[in-house]
Design an enzyme around this catalytic site. Structure first.
Site, short mmCIF file in Angstrom:
data_model
loop_
_atom_site.label_atom_id
_atom_site.label_comp_id
_atom_site.label_asym_id
_atom_site.label_seq_id
_atom_site.Cartn_x
_atom_site.Cartn_y
_atom_site.Cartn_z
N ASP A 274 -0.72 -1.56 -2.43
CA ASP A 274 -1.16 -2.58 -3.37
C ASP A 274 -1.63 -1.96 -4.68
O ASP A 274 -1.99 -2.67 -5.62
CB ASP A 274 -2.21 -3.50 -2.76
N SER A 275 -1.58 -0.63 -4.76
CA SER A 275 -1.75 0.07 -6.05
C SER A 275 -0.69 -0.35 -7.05
O SER A 275 -0.83 -0.07 -8.25
CB SER A 275 -1.66 1.59 -5.82
N LYS B 152 -0.54 -1.64 6.56
CA LYS B 152 -1.80 -0.90 6.38
C LYS B 152 -2.88 -1.87 5.93
O LYS B 152 -2.63 -2.75 5.11
CB LYS B 152 -1.65 0.22 5.35
N GLU C 151 -9.62 8.31 2.06
CA GLU C 151 -9.58 8.39 0.60
C GLU C 151 -10.95 8.71 0.04
O GLU C 151 -11.96 8.09 0.40
CB GLU C 151 -9.06 7.08 0.00
N GLU D 297 -7.46 -2.11 5.25
CA GLU D 297 -8.63 -1.31 4.92
C GLU D 297 -9.82 -1.68 5.79
O GLU D 297 -10.02 -2.84 6.17
CB GLU D 297 -9.00 -1.51 3.45
N ASP E 165 1.17 -2.26 2.47
CA ASP E 165 -0.22 -2.71 2.41
C ASP E 165 -0.32 -4.22 2.58
O ASP E 165 0.47 -4.98 2.00
CB ASP E 165 -0.83 -2.35 1.06
#
Length: 254
Positions: free
Chosen positions: A34-35, A103, A172, A105, A73
């Site tokens: 999602d970057s 993925k 991260e 978080e 993501d």
């Protein structure tokens, strides 16, 4: 790969041509992150990225990836509201993109219950701990787990994700010693970004490591090729030749 001691090379991609390039270069994991909010869409954070954005780009990447593991993501608020939402949204990603995994978080008990539900439904899950960009308004952009309490919480979350069925965890912005401790405590691999060399693999954002995002220069980033400079010079030369009447020449004309 972890059992053999082979390092895992992961990288992001957001379109067909770059996906084809990184896959052919031999990366093990391609992440549609999602970057893309920042490096493709020009947003200030990952928070406005939608599920439809992710699916659109992941479908393009899938067409370019022939051999690497493709992970996508889950964007903000597509898995945090309820397990039913998470199942529905992760299922859409898997069904509509052809990805191999998703993925998400965090490592709280609630998130781990969601991970367990996804895995039980046949959806492989990669975790993400340390600095989690979707929580940037709570944590800021800074190294996490710097003190003993933070390191202990990180290790607890990582073990919880492993127990819930996650096959891998991204770490991260974590001190290298902490990341190494977590890596050694887990059976599943860790993928670091700003987490030192003790992880089982590394991931970088493609645009950052190719010099296409010149305003972003964190300590952990290495620019492996200055594609931004080369591309800029090429476009300037194109403009010059068009305005000078040098292009197209007879060799470019039917």
């Amino acid at each position: 790969m972890k059992r053999r001691g082979d390092k895992i090379a992961a990288i992001t991609a957001y379109d067909y041509l770059f996906a084809r390039l990184v896959d052919a270069a031999g990366v093990d994991v391609v992440l549609v992150g999602d970057s893309l909010g920042q490096v493709v869409l020009g947003l200030d954070s990952t928070l406005p990225v939608t599920l439809d954005d992710m699916i659109h780009h992941a479908r393009a990447v899938r067409r370019g990836v022939a051999r690497a593991l493709l992970v996508v993501d889950l964007p903000f608020l597509t898995y945090q509201v309820s397990r039913e939402d998470a199942l529905r949204n992760a299922g859409r990603v898997m069904r509509e993109t052809g990805a191999a995994a998703v993925k998400l978080e965090g490592g709280s008990p609630a998130i781990c219950e969601t991970v367990r539900a996804l895995v039980d439904a046949g959806i492989p899950v990669m975790g993400h701990l340390g600095f989690t960009p979707q929580s940037v308004n709570q944590t800021g952009t800074r190294v996490q787990a710097r003190d003993d309490d933070g390191a202990a919480r990180l290790l607890q979350d990582a073990k919880r994700l492993e127990e819930a069925g996650a096959f891998c965890v991204v770490l991260e912005l974590v001190p290298g010693t902490v990341a190494r401790t977590v890596t050694e405590a887990l059976e599943i691999p860790t993928i670091g970004i700003g987490a030192g060399a003790g992880c089982d693999g590394q991931v970088l954002v493609l645009h950052d490591m190719l010099g296409l995002n010149p305003g972003f220069t964190p300590r952990f980033l290495r620019t492996f090729a200055d594609v931004g400079q080369v591309a800029g010079d090429g476009v300037k030369e194109y403009v010059r030749t068009v305005k000078a009447g040098e292009y197209p020449g007879p060799e470019h004309t039917f």
